[in-house]
Design an enzyme around this catalytic site. Structure first.
Site, PDB file in Angstrom:
ATOM      1  N   LYS A  43      87.431 -61.383  -2.772  1.00 55.78           N
ATOM      2  CA  LYS A  43      87.533 -62.378  -1.693  1.00 55.78           C
ATOM      3  C   LYS A  43      87.259 -63.777  -2.217  1.00 55.78           C
ATOM      4  O   LYS A  43      88.039 -64.701  -1.983  1.00 55.78           O
ATOM      5  CB  LYS A  43      86.537 -62.063  -0.560  1.00 55.78           C
ATOM      6  N   ARG A  80      81.851 -60.342   9.458  1.00 58.27           N
ATOM      7  CA  ARG A  80      81.481 -59.058   8.873  1.00 58.27           C
ATOM      8  C   ARG A  80      81.098 -58.048   9.943  1.00 58.27           C
ATOM      9  O   ARG A  80      80.791 -56.898   9.608  1.00 58.27           O
ATOM     10  CB  ARG A  80      80.290 -59.248   7.930  1.00 58.27           C
ATOM     11  N   ARG A 105      79.453 -58.361 -12.925  1.00 63.33           N
ATOM     12  CA  ARG A 105      79.036 -59.687 -12.455  1.00 63.33           C
ATOM     13  C   ARG A 105      77.517 -59.790 -12.452  1.00 63.33           C
ATOM     14  O   ARG A 105      76.965 -60.834 -12.800  1.00 63.33           O
ATOM     15  CB  ARG A 105      79.585 -59.959 -11.049  1.00 63.33           C
ATOM     16  N   ARG A 157      72.934 -62.108 -10.261  1.00 60.66           N
ATOM     17  CA  ARG A 157      72.825 -62.014  -8.801  1.00 60.66           C
ATOM     18  C   ARG A 157      71.977 -60.807  -8.427  1.00 60.66           C
ATOM     19  O   ARG A 157      72.236 -59.699  -8.888  1.00 60.66           O
ATOM     20  CB  ARG A 157      74.226 -61.887  -8.178  1.00 60.66           C
ATOM     21  N   ARG A 209      75.221 -51.901   0.032  1.00 59.29           N
ATOM     22  CA  ARG A 209      76.228 -52.849   0.558  1.00 59.29           C
ATOM     23  C   ARG A 209      77.504 -52.105   0.937  1.00 59.29           C
ATOM     24  O   ARG A 209      78.140 -52.424   1.935  1.00 59.29           O
ATOM     25  CB  ARG A 209      76.537 -53.921  -0.492  1.00 59.29           C
TER      26      ARG A 209
HETATM   27  P1  B4P Z   1      84.514 -61.073  -5.145  1.00 57.15           P
HETATM   28  O1  B4P Z   1      85.243 -60.039  -4.411  1.00 57.15           O
HETATM   29  O2  B4P Z   1      85.047 -62.417  -5.125  1.00 57.15           O
HETATM   30  O3  B4P Z   1      83.101 -60.841  -4.493  1.00 57.15           O
HETATM   31  P2  B4P Z   1      82.419 -61.656  -3.324  1.00 57.15           P
HETATM   32  O4  B4P Z   1      83.305 -62.670  -2.710  1.00 57.15           O
HETATM   33  O5  B4P Z   1      81.172 -62.128  -3.952  1.00 57.15           O
HETATM   34  O6  B4P Z   1      82.084 -60.615  -2.167  1.00 57.15           O
HETATM   35  P3  B4P Z   1      80.697 -60.042  -1.758  1.00 57.15           P
HETATM   36  O7  B4P Z   1      81.039 -59.273  -0.541  1.00 57.15           O
HETATM   37  O8  B4P Z   1      80.086 -59.300  -2.891  1.00 57.15           O
HETATM   38  O9  B4P Z   1      79.661 -61.241  -1.535  1.00 57.15           O
HETATM   39  P4  B4P Z   1      79.410 -62.382  -0.431  1.00 57.15           P
HETATM   40  O10 B4P Z   1      79.096 -63.577  -1.208  1.00 57.15           O
HETATM   41  O11 B4P Z   1      80.527 -62.493   0.565  1.00 57.15           O
HETATM   42  O12 B4P Z   1      84.343 -60.796  -6.723  1.00 57.15           O
HETATM   43  C1  B4P Z   1      83.569 -59.775  -7.283  1.00 57.15           C
HETATM   44  C2  B4P Z   1      83.741 -59.740  -8.816  1.00 57.15           C
HETATM   45  O13 B4P Z   1      84.972 -59.098  -9.169  1.00 57.15           O
HETATM   46  C3  B4P Z   1      83.752 -61.104  -9.492  1.00 57.15           C
HETATM   47  O14 B4P Z   1      82.925 -61.053 -10.629  1.00 57.15           O
HETATM   48  C4  B4P Z   1      85.214 -61.322  -9.909  1.00 57.15           C
HETATM   49  O15 B4P Z   1      85.333 -62.040 -11.111  1.00 57.15           O
HETATM   50  C5  B4P Z   1      85.723 -59.902 -10.092  1.00 57.15           C
HETATM   51  N1  B4P Z   1      87.147 -59.772  -9.710  1.00 57.15           N
HETATM   52  C6  B4P Z   1      87.748 -60.361  -8.653  1.00 57.15           C
HETATM   53  N2  B4P Z   1      89.055 -60.023  -8.593  1.00 57.15           N
HETATM   54  C7  B4P Z   1      89.278 -59.168  -9.660  1.00 57.15           C
HETATM   55  C8  B4P Z   1      90.436 -58.467 -10.140  1.00 57.15           C
HETATM   56  N3  B4P Z   1      91.642 -58.551  -9.534  1.00 57.15           N
HETATM   57  N4  B4P Z   1      90.288 -57.675 -11.229  1.00 57.15           N
HETATM   58  C9  B4P Z   1      89.097 -57.578 -11.856  1.00 57.15           C
HETATM   59  N5  B4P Z   1      87.978 -58.224 -11.454  1.00 57.15           N
HETATM   60  C10 B4P Z   1      88.050 -59.016 -10.365  1.00 57.15           C
HETATM   61  O16 B4P Z   1      78.133 -61.853   0.344  1.00 57.15           O
HETATM   62  C11 B4P Z   1      76.874 -61.617  -0.264  1.00 57.15           C
HETATM   63  C12 B4P Z   1      75.834 -61.144   0.763  1.00 57.15           C
HETATM   64  O17 B4P Z   1      75.553 -62.212   1.706  1.00 57.15           O
HETATM   65  C13 B4P Z   1      76.267 -59.977   1.667  1.00 57.15           C
HETATM   66  O18 B4P Z   1      76.029 -58.714   1.053  1.00 57.15           O
HETATM   67  C14 B4P Z   1      75.385 -60.201   2.905  1.00 57.15           C
HETATM   68  O19 B4P Z   1      74.078 -59.718   2.708  1.00 57.15           O
HETATM   69  C15 B4P Z   1      75.317 -61.705   3.027  1.00 57.15           C
HETATM   70  N6  B4P Z   1      76.370 -62.216   3.925  1.00 57.15           N
HETATM   71  C16 B4P Z   1      77.453 -62.973   3.555  1.00 57.15           C
HETATM   72  N7  B4P Z   1      78.229 -63.232   4.623  1.00 57.15           N
HETATM   73  C17 B4P Z   1      77.630 -62.624   5.694  1.00 57.15           C
HETATM   74  C18 B4P Z   1      77.990 -62.498   7.065  1.00 57.15           C
HETATM   75  N8  B4P Z   1      79.121 -63.048   7.548  1.00 57.15           N
HETATM   76  N9  B4P Z   1      77.170 -61.790   7.877  1.00 57.15           N
HETATM   77  C19 B4P Z   1      76.038 -61.226   7.421  1.00 57.15           C
HETATM   78  N10 B4P Z   1      75.658 -61.300   6.129  1.00 57.15           N
HETATM   79  C20 B4P Z   1      76.440 -61.988   5.265  1.00 57.15           C
END
Ligand code: B4P
Length: 192
Positions: A14, A90, A129, A135, A146
């Site tokens: 994402k 979410r 990551r 992290r 998660r």
């Molecule tokens: P991403 O998929 O970009 O992960 P993310 O955006 O960090 O999603 P995530 O759900 O983990 O975290 P968020 O910050 O939203 O990438 C993951 C990895 O994969 C990266 O290292 C990337 O380089 C790699 N990658 C990507 N594409 C690839 C591909 N095609 N091939 C290979 N590798 C690839 O949320 C974090 C926490 O915050 C949540 O768990 C929750 O506790 C809280 N939170 C956030 N929003 C919330 C909400 N709306 N409500 C309640 N809690 C919330």
């Protein structure tokens, strides 16, 4: 306005894809995860509270997230071509709150990009990551929680958006460029 939700389990890409979408289409990027990590780094009262939930792999309570969103939308009200909502909504209450706040601004979500990747691959990406970024939520036991929280509280949103006719399924297991090409095809097909 081109308002998009990017949706998927933790690690589906994402954040990665949102950055590319922002560059190509000039949208405002709203990542609730980034905002919360920023609050945690500043040690604000929201950050201290959020950290307790995030480090356990739990969602931050809806009320806090919904208030935070209203604040961010107010700050970026003028001149936006549209928004990409990354990691938000979410839960169903968050989705309803988003619909309400957008309709008050005479706009709406036009597409929900739902990224799908096998869970084993997601765990591998997040562990990698975790090693690179330090992290605190990218540790195996937290990642497993998660995923469980995602299945129980977030995955039902796919049905919510399917019924609204905005859900677009995108295979998320190719390279970053391959996934982005699919996203561009879908966005360029939209009329809004
Ligand atoms: P991403 O998929 O970009 O992960 P993310 O955006 O960090 O999603 P995530 O759900 O983990 O975290 P968020 O910050 O939203 O990438 C993951 C990895 O994969 C990266 O290292 C990337 O380089 C790699 N990658 C990507 N594409 C690839 C591909 N095609 N091939 C290979 N590798 C690839 O949320 C974090 C926490 O915050 C949540 O768990 C929750 O506790 C809280 N939170 C956030 N929003 C919330 C909400 N709306 N409500 C309640 N809690 C919330």
């Amino acid at each position: 306005m081109l308002n998009i939700v990017i949706f998927g389990a933790p690690g589906t890409g994402k954040g990665t894809q949102s950055e590319l979408i922002v560059k190509k289409y000039g949208l405002h990027h709203i990542s609730t995860g980034d905002i919360l990590r920023n609050e945690i780094a500043r040690k604000s009262s929201l950050g201290v509270l959020a950290d307790k939930h995030i480090s356990q792999g739990q969602l931050v309570p809806d009320e806090l997230i919904i208030d935070m969103l209203a604040g961010v939308l107010n700050e970026t009200a003028d001149g936006a071509k549209g928004y990409i909502f990354d990691g938000f909504p979410r839960t169903i209450p968050q989705a309803k709150a988003l619909d309400k706040v957008l309709s008050e601004r005479d706009t709406a979500i036009v597409a929900v990009l739902s990224l799908k990747v096998e869970e084993q691959d997601l765990i591998r990406r997040l562990l990698k990551r975790g090693q690179e970024s330090g992290r605190t939520d990218d540790k195996l036991e937290v990642i497993e929680n998660r995923m469980k929280v995602y299945r129980e509280q977030t995955d039902p949103l796919r049905d919510y958006y399917k019924r609204k006719g905005t859900l677009l399924n995108i295979p998320g297991d190719g390279t970053v460029e391959e996934v982005f090409d699919e996203i561009v095809k879908e966005i360029d097909r939209l009329s809004f």
